[in-house]
Design a protein around this motif. Structure first.
Motif, PDB file in Angstrom:
ATOM      1  N   ILE A 149      -9.176   3.059   4.242  1.00  0.00           N
ATOM      2  CA  ILE A 149      -7.741   3.222   4.026  1.00  0.00           C
ATOM      3  C   ILE A 149      -7.455   3.237   2.529  1.00  0.00           C
ATOM      4  O   ILE A 149      -8.291   2.826   1.720  1.00  0.00           O
ATOM      5  N   PRO A 150      -6.260   3.690   2.119  1.00  0.00           N
ATOM      6  CA  PRO A 150      -5.904   3.625   0.700  1.00  0.00           C
ATOM      7  C   PRO A 150      -5.682   2.179   0.268  1.00  0.00           C
ATOM      8  O   PRO A 150      -5.374   1.307   1.087  1.00  0.00           O
ATOM      9  N   THR A 151      -5.850   1.934  -1.010  1.00  0.00           N
ATOM     10  CA  THR A 151      -5.635   0.603  -1.566  1.00  0.00           C
ATOM     11  C   THR A 151      -4.268   0.540  -2.255  1.00  0.00           C
ATOM     12  O   THR A 151      -3.494   1.503  -2.239  1.00  0.00           O
ATOM     13  N   GLU A 152      -4.004  -0.592  -2.899  1.00  0.00           N
ATOM     14  CA  GLU A 152      -2.736  -0.772  -3.626  1.00  0.00           C
ATOM     15  C   GLU A 152      -2.793  -0.205  -5.045  1.00  0.00           C
ATOM     16  O   GLU A 152      -1.827  -0.299  -5.790  1.00  0.00           O
ATOM     17  N   VAL A 154       0.835  -1.197   0.000  1.00  0.00           N
ATOM     18  CA  VAL A 154       0.000   0.000   0.000  1.00  0.00           C
ATOM     19  C   VAL A 154       0.872   1.250   0.000  1.00  0.00           C
ATOM     20  O   VAL A 154       0.641   2.197  -0.768  1.00  0.00           O
ATOM     21  N   CYS A 155       1.900   1.258   0.842  1.00  0.00           N
ATOM     22  CA  CYS A 155       2.766   2.435   0.942  1.00  0.00           C
ATOM     23  C   CYS A 155       3.587   2.639  -0.336  1.00  0.00           C
ATOM     24  O   CYS A 155       3.870   3.782  -0.719  1.00  0.00           O
ATOM     25  N   ALA A 156       3.964   1.553  -1.001  1.00  0.00           N
ATOM     26  CA  ALA A 156       4.670   1.690  -2.270  1.00  0.00           C
ATOM     27  C   ALA A 156       3.783   2.379  -3.302  1.00  0.00           C
ATOM     28  O   ALA A 156       4.249   3.210  -4.093  1.00  0.00           O
ATOM     29  N   SER A 157       2.499   2.072  -3.270  1.00  0.00           N
ATOM     30  CA  SER A 157       1.560   2.737  -4.170  1.00  0.00           C
ATOM     31  C   SER A 157       1.414   4.210  -3.810  1.00  0.00           C
ATOM     32  O   SER A 157       1.358   5.074  -4.688  1.00  0.00           O
ATOM     33  N   ALA A 173       3.669   6.100  -2.465  1.00  0.00           N
ATOM     34  CA  ALA A 173       4.878   6.799  -2.872  1.00  0.00           C
ATOM     35  C   ALA A 173       4.821   7.174  -4.347  1.00  0.00           C
ATOM     36  O   ALA A 173       5.329   8.229  -4.761  1.00  0.00           O
ATOM     37  N   GLU A 174       4.209   6.318  -5.148  1.00  0.00           N
ATOM     38  CA  GLU A 174       4.085   6.590  -6.578  1.00  0.00           C
ATOM     39  C   GLU A 174       2.938   7.553  -6.866  1.00  0.00           C
ATOM     40  O   GLU A 174       3.037   8.399  -7.764  1.00  0.00           O
ATOM     41  N   ASN A 175       1.886   7.460  -6.088  1.00  0.00           N
ATOM     42  CA  ASN A 175       0.695   8.272  -6.355  1.00  0.00           C
ATOM     43  C   ASN A 175       0.806   9.703  -5.855  1.00  0.00           C
ATOM     44  O   ASN A 175       0.233  10.620  -6.440  1.00  0.00           O
ATOM     45  N   ILE A 176       1.514   9.899  -4.719  1.00  0.00           N
ATOM     46  CA  ILE A 176       1.540  11.215  -4.060  1.00  0.00           C
ATOM     47  C   ILE A 176       2.995  11.615  -3.818  1.00  0.00           C
ATOM     48  O   ILE A 176       3.620  11.144  -2.860  1.00  0.00           O
ATOM     49  N   SER A 177       3.509  12.481  -4.651  1.00  0.00           N
ATOM     50  CA  SER A 177       4.926  12.854  -4.559  1.00  0.00           C
ATOM     51  C   SER A 177       5.253  13.525  -3.233  1.00  0.00           C
ATOM     52  O   SER A 177       6.355  13.349  -2.697  1.00  0.00           O
ATOM     53  N   GLU A 178       4.305  14.287  -2.662  1.00  0.00           N
ATOM     54  CA  GLU A 178       4.607  15.018  -1.433  1.00  0.00           C
ATOM     55  C   GLU A 178       4.769  14.107  -0.218  1.00  0.00           C
ATOM     56  O   GLU A 178       5.222  14.548   0.838  1.00  0.00           O
ATOM     57  N   LEU A 179       4.414  12.823  -0.356  1.00  0.00           N
ATOM     58  CA  LEU A 179       4.592  11.889   0.758  1.00  0.00           C
ATOM     59  C   LEU A 179       5.919  11.129   0.695  1.00  0.00           C
ATOM     60  O   LEU A 179       6.230  10.353   1.594  1.00  0.00           O
TER      61      LEU A 179
END
Length: 653
Positions: A392-395, A353-356, A358-364
């Protein structure tokens, strides 16, 4: 053939996407290569029959007919979705087995159960129906859910509870609305006076708050601040002064208001004159490390409250935006959840989930470098998760920057609260010093940050500013250099806005006087459900009982008049508390359906008699605002699911 019946087309397509390919699409369904078939409802395909279907005479509103209590409850196919109901009926004839894939909540359970019963699925066939619970529409999550099918019989109590709620809302809403609307016409008010088990207590909250503000009389109160200087400290600490606040003793109680504020100026002036220039003694020095864990991930109400505060979104806007994030983009899990916890098994998904993210939201990206996946916060708790879990966010990976601003705001907010679960507590040292001066007690506090913890990913959550005290020990003397009298004015309560009204609905226990009722409400979901609260608020606006000015929500003259005309039991949360306690007991197999419905039906007779005995004089002479529900408008009832369906369901509540 195995037949999946989803609640909505979007969920049906998500299920079909993981079944054997190639697919064969037909009108209202999708066949997989191995012969399985997925079909769907379009929200509610059935709705409670109108009173005139039980007796044509009921089409005309008349006090003589009340209360209307059906002997045999009837469901009617909705005109707009009859075609899809026919599709499901045809597919059921072909099916060898059936999988119930309604949304993972009480209403979703009942929605598909009613379709199955209406179309004649009974006996052994009904007993063999399986239940599929999906909270994430992405293929990996759907595949996982398909390996965890459960017997639909496990959910009979949940469905029965939802059925009892639906019928009870119909009985109460239909009868009370007709009774008070007819009484209103006798005093010249020509609008529909919509009364519901939930909507009317919500209106009552706003009317009461407006009255408190209108009749509020401000009065002064007084505080005393002492500027103290330690005596006998080391040279490097010399001259370090600090402020301490007076703590009134029990003897001052006659000079305080209900909130403990001192309202006697002479008393405060006397304290100032007594302590200025006097020496005091440090009586206690208390140093503690304070730790605060990350806030839990969101359920829908918590998300609506937070988004209202941050982005000025209404509850309905948050729900509609979240439906898009869930159904159209598959970026978040099921949004109508009432849970703020997560199943333990999902903890292993965190790196993906966190890898997604990182790709989806540059500011994170920077915050993600400090994530500790070994940390398992209190959010992961199987005992607090059943049909659905926290939002929660998904993958799913996609260019989030292409979304509209409100969708980006909500997705980022949900993501940050999820990431916070993998950060340590926010920590600071707090020192509290108690100094006695001329028989009075004064307290000074100081705080120093130790670890920013989870607030690294929630940077706009208020952080404690560092403050300091000179080194002090018990028995040390301090000189009171000056004493300052602070005169302040009490302020009226603030009008409701979306955030505070939602908070009042979810925390309704704080707004009742009965200790027994408070306990019941603390053990239930408050007023309304996650899926209906936004619709209930919007219904009150549509009925012109509430108005909005910027963020402020107040009652209209019609809203105030309706509350003034109703018995107190209809405008407070007490009755709802009793209902919710019984409905929860049904879902937990503690009581039967009849134990709830029979007393309710009997209670309608005195309620209608009470309505007939009193004319709603508070509504006399009030015009019906445009769009406010005149005689030609249907009384507020309805069924359905989805962004507009929740509003319709709220009509009876």
């Amino acid at each position: 053939m195995r037949l999946f019946i989803a609640e909505k087309p979007s969920l049906g397509r998500a299920i079909a996407a993981v079944l054997a390919k190639p697919h064969r699409k037909q009108d209202g369904c999708i066949y997989s290569a191995d012969g399985d078939c997925v079909t769907w409802c379009v929200g509610h395909l059935l709705e409670q029959a109108e009173p005139q279907h039980y007796d044509p005479a009921f089409k005309k509103w008349s006090l003589e007919h009340l209360p209307i209590v059906p002997e045999n409850w009837q469901l009617m196919p909705k005109a707009k979705t009859k075609k899809q109901l026919a599709v499901i009926k045809s597919l059921l004839r072909e099916a060898d087995s059936v999988v119930h894939a309604g949304d993972p909540d009480r209403e979703g359970q009942l929605l598909v159960d009613q379709v199955l019963a209406y179309l004649g699925v009974k006996g052994e066939r009904a007993a063999s129906v399986q239940r599929l619970l999906i909270s994430d529409l992405n293929p990996p999550a759907v595949r996982q859910a398909l390996t965890q099918l459960r017997s639909n019989r496990e959910f009979i109590p949940l469905s029965t509870s939802a059925l009892a709620r639906s019928r009870a809302d119909w009985l109460y809403g239909i009868n009370m609305t007709r009774a008070y609307t007819l009484q209103g016409r006798k005093v010249g008010y020509d609008g529909v006076l919509s009364v519901g088990r939930v909507q009317t207590p919500v209106l009552g909250l706003v009317v009461k708050r407006d009255a408190e503000i209108e009749h509020f009389v401000s009065h002064p109160f007084y505080q005393v601040e002492a500027l103290l200087e330690p005596i006998g400290v080391a040279d490097e600490d010399a001259g370090k002064r600090f402020s301490a606040s007076w703590q009134p003793s029990e003897a001052c109680r006659p000079y305080q208001d209900e909130q403990g504020r001192v309202i006697s100026k002479p008393l405060a002036e006397n304290v100032c004159s007594r302590i200025e220039g006097q020496q005091g003694v440090v009586k206690a020095v208390d140093k503690r490390l304070k730790k605060y864990n990350a806030p839990l991930p969101f359920n829908l109400s918590a998300l609506q409250i937070e988004a209202s505060k941050r982005f000025a979104m209404t509850a309905q806007q948050v729900l509609e935006h979240c439906q898009q994030l869930y159904e159209r983009y598959q970026l978040i899990t099921y949004p109508r959840s009432d849970s703020r916890h997560l199943p333990v098994a999902q903890h292993a998904m965190a790196p993906r989930v966190c890898a997604s993210l990182a790709e989806n939201i540059s500011e994170l990206a920077q915050e993600l470098t400090a994530v500790d996946y070994s940390r398992r916060s209190r959010a992961w708790n199987d005992s607090k998760v059943d049909a659905h879990h926290a939002i929660i966010p998904t993958e799913k990976r996609m260019a989030v920057a292409s979304l509209s601003e409100p969708l980006q705001q909500l997705y980022l907010l949900i993501s940050r609260f999820y990431l916070a679960q993998f950060y340590p507590p926010y920590q600071y040292n707090e020192t509290a010093v108690r100094v006695e001066i001329a028989g009075g007690m004064f307290v000074a506090k100081a705080k120093q940050l130790v670890d920013v913890g989870f607030k690294r990913v929630l940077p706009d959550r208020r952080q404690q500013q560092d403050s300091f005290l000179p080194p002090l020990v018990v028995g040390q003397s301090c000189l009171c250099r000056t004493a300052k009298l602070l005169e302040k004015q009490t302020e009226p309560p603030k009008p409701y806005d979306d955030a505070t009204l939602l908070a009042a609905m979810t925390g309704i226990a704080r707004h009742v006087s009965s200790a027994e009722v408070r306990k019941i409400l603390k053990d239930t979901d408050g007023l309304g459900t996650e899926a209906t609260r936004a619709g209930i608020i919007e219904l009150l606006f549509r009925r012109k009982f509430l108005r909005r000015a910027a963020k402020t929500i107040t009652a209209t003259a019609a809203g105030r008049g309706l509350v003034a005309s109703l018995p107190e039991s209809a405008t407070t949360a007490d009755m709802t508390a009793q209902w919710e306690a019984s409905l929860n007991a049904i879902s937990e197999r503690q009581i039967r359906y009849g134990c709830f419905m029979q007393p309710l039906q009997q209670s309608l007779y005195p309620l209608i008699a009470e309505a007939q005995a009193v004319l709603p004089e508070a509504l006399k002479g009030l015009p019906v605002e445009k769009g406010g529900g005149g005689k030609k408008r249907r009384r507020s009832t309805g069924g359905g699911r989805g962004s507009t369906a929740a509003k319709a369901r709220a009509g009876r509540r």
